[in-house]
Write a protein that holds these residues in place. Structure first.
Motif, PDB file in Angstrom:
ATOM      1  N   HIS A   1      -2.876  -5.077  16.819  1.00 40.17           N
ATOM      2  CA  HIS A   1      -3.793  -4.062  16.895  1.00 40.17           C
ATOM      3  C   HIS A   1      -4.305  -3.904  15.744  1.00 40.17           C
ATOM      4  O   HIS A   1      -3.775  -3.532  14.572  1.00 40.17           O
ATOM      5  N   ASP A   2      -5.922  -3.971  15.565  1.00 36.71           N
ATOM      6  CA  ASP A   2      -6.529  -3.586  14.050  1.00 36.71           C
ATOM      7  C   ASP A   2      -6.161  -2.144  13.786  1.00 36.71           C
ATOM      8  O   ASP A   2      -6.508  -1.228  14.551  1.00 36.71           O
ATOM      9  N   SER A   3      -6.096  -1.946  12.522  1.00 36.22           N
ATOM     10  CA  SER A   3      -5.874  -0.694  11.949  1.00 36.22           C
ATOM     11  C   SER A   3      -6.018  -0.618  10.552  1.00 36.22           C
ATOM     12  O   SER A   3      -6.561  -1.503   9.920  1.00 36.22           O
ATOM     13  N   ILE A   4      -5.752   0.520  10.033  1.00 35.73           N
ATOM     14  CA  ILE A   4      -6.059   0.719   8.526  1.00 35.73           C
ATOM     15  C   ILE A   4      -4.838   1.430   7.892  1.00 35.73           C
ATOM     16  O   ILE A   4      -4.229   2.325   8.404  1.00 35.73           O
ATOM     17  N   ALA A   5      -4.548   1.062   6.577  1.00 35.63           N
ATOM     18  CA  ALA A   5      -3.446   1.364   6.227  1.00 35.63           C
ATOM     19  C   ALA A   5      -3.419   2.896   5.620  1.00 35.63           C
ATOM     20  O   ALA A   5      -4.458   3.273   5.267  1.00 35.63           O
ATOM     21  N   PRO A   6      -2.537   3.486   5.957  1.00 35.37           N
ATOM     22  CA  PRO A   6      -2.528   5.343   5.735  1.00 35.37           C
ATOM     23  C   PRO A   6      -2.213   5.623   4.543  1.00 35.37           C
ATOM     24  O   PRO A   6      -1.581   6.917   4.574  1.00 35.37           O
ATOM     25  N   HIS A   7      -2.067   5.107   3.501  1.00 36.95           N
ATOM     26  CA  HIS A   7      -1.324   5.570   2.432  1.00 36.95           C
ATOM     27  C   HIS A   7      -2.308   5.843   1.002  1.00 36.95           C
ATOM     28  O   HIS A   7      -2.605   7.002   0.853  1.00 36.95           O
TER      29      HIS A   7
ATOM     30  N   ARG B   1       7.583   7.521  -2.620  1.00 33.37           N
ATOM     31  CA  ARG B   1       7.671   8.784  -1.971  1.00 33.37           C
ATOM     32  C   ARG B   1       6.537   9.544  -1.923  1.00 33.37           C
ATOM     33  O   ARG B   1       6.496  10.716  -2.085  1.00 33.37           O
ATOM     34  N   ALA B   2       5.317   8.956  -1.942  1.00 35.66           N
ATOM     35  CA  ALA B   2       4.032   9.609  -1.804  1.00 35.66           C
ATOM     36  C   ALA B   2       3.918  10.359  -0.639  1.00 35.66           C
ATOM     37  O   ALA B   2       3.039  11.197  -0.761  1.00 35.66           O
ATOM     38  N   ASP B   3       4.407   9.983   0.377  1.00 40.31           N
ATOM     39  CA  ASP B   3       3.747  10.795   1.574  1.00 40.31           C
ATOM     40  C   ASP B   3       4.957  10.617   2.745  1.00 40.31           C
ATOM     41  O   ASP B   3       5.904   9.946   2.436  1.00 40.31           O
ATOM     42  N   PRO B   4       4.822  11.401   3.734  1.00 42.19           N
ATOM     43  CA  PRO B   4       5.959  11.639   4.747  1.00 42.19           C
ATOM     44  C   PRO B   4       6.446  10.337   5.314  1.00 42.19           C
ATOM     45  O   PRO B   4       7.501   9.953   5.561  1.00 42.19           O
ATOM     46  N   LEU B   5       5.455   9.386   5.727  1.00 43.64           N
ATOM     47  CA  LEU B   5       5.785   8.395   6.418  1.00 43.64           C
ATOM     48  C   LEU B   5       6.427   7.171   5.485  1.00 43.64           C
ATOM     49  O   LEU B   5       7.749   6.717   5.839  1.00 43.64           O
ATOM     50  N   VAL B   6       5.949   6.993   4.353  1.00 45.68           N
ATOM     51  CA  VAL B   6       6.469   6.110   3.543  1.00 45.68           C
ATOM     52  C   VAL B   6       7.942   6.603   2.933  1.00 45.68           C
ATOM     53  O   VAL B   6       9.098   5.986   2.606  1.00 45.68           O
TER      54      VAL B   6
END
Length: 789
Positions: free
Chosen positions: A222-228, A702-707
């Protein structure tokens, strides 16, 4: 000078090619297949696998297509008997020591060696001796090794040296005893190390987190965009039975080329975190109860309707999609809530009225590598935006002068003229540069044909951000350089465009009555908070945030995750989606709108975030809240822009600098007012007495909730520690490894000491975002440090 083109023949067909181009490049451009293992379009020529041997006119032996430049009249045959016999012989040599373990190899089904063996190899081998075995090496939590499969193509070695800027792998031994590995058995530390997984043509280097999860032919892409970060790297998310099992790069030369950072590659692990909320929940009498969506939405709508709008604070994380952010601010403003913000790690808002509508890079991403001079202000770009750092490294290797002013000496993988000063001295240091027309930094910017001044994440988080921005903007104006921002999150630009700020509507339209910025309403006077994908680790001052959230009557959390800390202060949990479970748009640092669709469904009763916001708006009685698709939301926002170019970094400095032209004897800069910081006066110069300025830049993983929930990436984080200048440590009688008591406000923690000559005297590095430091205060506040008893 214009490129010269020549005519050559490949397989008796005339082909036009750039003179000097390698034959394999010409063949690829014209759809002519030539097998290869060591060749890669982004790496230097090695020509050591010999798989690309072809026949050339007037040559008695086959030649490697990857290392043969073409000239006028040259003739080649890629499938002649001579070429096929050479390719078959090389294939047999490569398989001599290769194990026949395809059924248990994670690369099976997408292995270049398999494909080439079928197409160019023999049906049987003449080799009957014992195959060699190579002992595996543990090179960290991200990459699994099976080095007996290695064919010594050296792609991984060249990648580390030429792209990642860290030669962590190399060859040891000669001939059939050659082994590829780390020089000493250690983990790979590069922020781009995962790309060797894609480069490896066999199963020697595979992804450890997704090992044995599924076969390649069972995966759906699935084509997507990195969320960070703000780059918006193009990726493919691979799913198996509706579970995300890996992420890989998707080619886009103008953004991420064919690479992605390790953060973008492995953060998908966080999607299945134990912290995942799968059912709506309400807190009653201190206990959590699962409820239906109808009950949860009605309760949330009642909370918002009955609360005083002036005492509601709405906070969104800029990793949310453009559509989610737009609906969020529409919902809040439909309820007369003005205190809306996404700038969670910013602490200085004094110049927000003069801030651009959307602070962006100021150029296309690929243009970074064309710069001749770059001045970074408050930026650890290598950790904050690894793919932008890759572009800057290419510029530096091409001769660009890269300069930096930072609160500590960051580790770059190219030459940088870096000045490290205490956080409280950064404004004065920048003003000194600006006021000296003969300063090397100004001269380099003036002399360069293409120059840029960039403000990074650390500058954005600095307590004197307004002064830094003013000075940086004026330096750019006076030297003729471009001025840009290295935005913090995947959708920081989108948050500005969507109007998730207290003083502007979507598209930068001014508000008649502005609300308060996050630093002003994050206190006990705010009785209700609405948090969109926001956690304690996202704030500039977690201590202040925890106090405000704990004191509130109601805290509505719309997010995929809720850890124990979130459950302490939250009163409503609405289970939302991650980037992989919804459609949406991210606006990257160059201002490009990149739309993507969900790769899987949210777990349990979780729902796409934009749908939660839309239905909540209906429940709360907000008019004209009836979208049925994310495409409609994005289209409406574009209409509100009226075709205007909102990404413009023009900044009207309230106190313009006066820089004289080249050759002038002196320049002057009027004094800029600094924010009133009571810690500033007593911290400076008191390092030996145990008082320090904190340098609280955010840890990369540790920059965002997912990572924060990706286990493999968390294993890459060094042990939390206090970094001290060796001279300060000597004054305190502290050695590396000693336990230190670190106090900020009324909270103390214990951390080991590390010595770092890159820390300015009187300062201490204690990173933000890490679990142990989330109880501390401002990222650039005052610390008291002593030996732990």
């Amino acid at each position: 000078m214009a490129e010269e083109f020549v005519t050559i023949e490949i397989n008796d067909q005339p082909v036009e090619a750039r003179k000097g181009a390698m034959l394999i490049e010409v063949a690829d451009a014209h759809g002519i297949s030539i097998p290869r293992f060591c060749y890669h379009k982004k790496l230097s020529i090695a020509a050591n696998c010999r798989m690309c041997l072809v026949e050339m006119e007037k040559s008695w032996k086959p030649v490697p297509a990857c290392a043969t430049p073409v000239g006028a009249g040259m003739k080649f045959w890629t499938r002649s008997d001579k070429a096929k016999n050479a390719q078959k012989a090389i294939m047999e040599f490569l398989l001599i020591n290769h194990p026949l373990d395809c059924p248990i190899c994670d690369q099976g089904g997408e292995c270049e060696l398999q494909d080439v063996s079928v197409g160019y190899g023999s049906s049987k081998s003449q080799y009957a001796e014992i195959k060699r075995v190579v002992k595996d090496k543990d090179i960290g939590p991200l990459i699994e090794t099976e080095m007996t499969r290695c064919i010594q193509c050296t792609r991984c070695v060249r990648f580390g040296d030429e792209v990642a800027g860290m030669r962590e792998m190399g060859g040891v031994g000669r001939g059939d005893r050659l082994e590829i590995g780390t020089y000493i058995e250690k983990s790979l530390k590069s922020e781009l190390s995962g790309n060797v997984i894609d480069l490896c043509p066999v199963g020697a280097l595979t992804a450890k987190p997704s090992r044995y999860k599924a076969r390649a032919w069972e995966l759906k892409a699935h084509d997507s965009i990195a969320p960070h970060d703000c780059v918006g790297s193009n990726i493919q998310v691979h799913t198996f039975r509706k579970e995300v099992v890996r992420a890989v790069p998707r080619d886009n030369e103008s953004i991420n080329e064919c690479w992605i950072s390790d953060r973008d590659r492995f953060s998908y692990q966080g999607i299945a975190s134990p912290d995942r909320i799968t059912k709506p929940m309400l807190k009653r009498d201190g206990h959590w109860y699962e409820v239906s969506w109808q009950q949860a939405l009605e309760a949330t709508a009642e909370i918002l309707r009955s609360a005083d709008p002036a005492r509601i604070g709405a906070l969104a994380n800029a990793t949310s999609t453009l559509e989610e952010l737009y609906l969020f601010q529409r919902l809040m403003r439909g309820l007369n809530v003005r205190n809306i913000d996404h700038r969670l790690r910013q602490s200085d808002f004094s110049d927000q009225a003069a801030a651009p509508v959307c602070p962006y890079l100021g150029m296309e991403i690929e243009q970074l590598e064309q710069q001749n001079a770059v001045f970074l202000i408050g930026s650890n770009v290598r950790q904050e935006q690894p793919m932008l750092n890759h572009r800057l490294r290419k510029a530096a290797l091409n001769g660009a002068k890269v300069m930096a002013l930072n609160p500590r000496a960051y580790d770059f993988n190219y030459d940088v003229a870096q000045q490290a000063v205490a956080p409280a001295d950064m404004v004065q240091a920048l003003a000194a540069i600006a006021s000296d027309a003969s300063h090397p930094t100004l001269q380099a910017l003036k002399d360069a044909d293409n120059a840029v001044v960039l403000l990074g994440n650390v500058a954005n988080q600095h307590p004197d951000f307004a002064a830094l921005r003013s000075l940086a903007s004026e330096i750019a104006k006076q030297t003729g350089a471009k001025f840009g921002y290295l935005a913090e999150s995947a959708n920081s630009i989108g948050a500005w465009i969507a109007g998730v700020v207290p003083h502007r509507l979507s598209g930068g339209r001014e508000l008649k009555q502005a609300g308060a910025a996050v630093g002003e309403f994050l206190n006990e006077n705010t009785r209700t908070f609405v948090l969109l994908n926001t956690e304690l680790g996202d704030f500039a001052n977690p201590q202040q945030a925890m106090q405000a959230l704990s004191a509130a009557d109601n805290v509505v959390v719309i997010a995929p995750f809720a850890d124990d800390t979130t459950r302490k202060y939250a009163t409503v949990l609405l289970p939302a989606s991650t980037f992989a479970e919804t459609s949406g748009t991210f606006v990257n640092t160059a201002g490009h709108w990149q739309h993507f669709k969900g790769a899987t469904e949210p777990p349990g009763e979780a729902r796409p975030t934009w749908k939660i916001l839309r239905v909540l708006g209906n429940q709360a009685g907000v008019p004209e809240f009836d979208w049925v698709a994310t495409e409609e939301i994005a289209a409406e926002l574009k209409l509100e822009l009226h075709g205007a170019e909102v990404c413009n970094n023009s900044y009207p400095s309230p106190q313009p600098l006066s820089l004289k032209g080249r050759g002038a004897e002196e320049s002057s800069v009027p004094p800029l007012p600094l924010r009133d910081d009571p810690a500033r006066g007593r911290v400076r110069g008191l390092g030996g007495e145990g008082f320090f300025q904190r340098i609280g830049d955010v840890e990369m993983y540790r920059a965002d909730p997912l990572v924060r929930r990706a286990k493999a990436l968390q294993a890459m984080i060094p042990e939390a520690a206090v970094a001290l200048n060796p001279d300060d440590a000597a004054k305190l009688g502290v050695a590396a490894g000693d336990k230190l008591k670190v106090t900020q406000g009324a909270v103390s923690i214990t951390l080991p000491a590390t010595l770092d000559a890159g820390i300015p005297a009187g300062c201490a590095g204690v990173q933000s975002g890490i679990e142990v430091s989330n109880v501390l205060g401002a990222a650039f506040g005052s610390l008291q440090i002593s030996k732990a008893g």
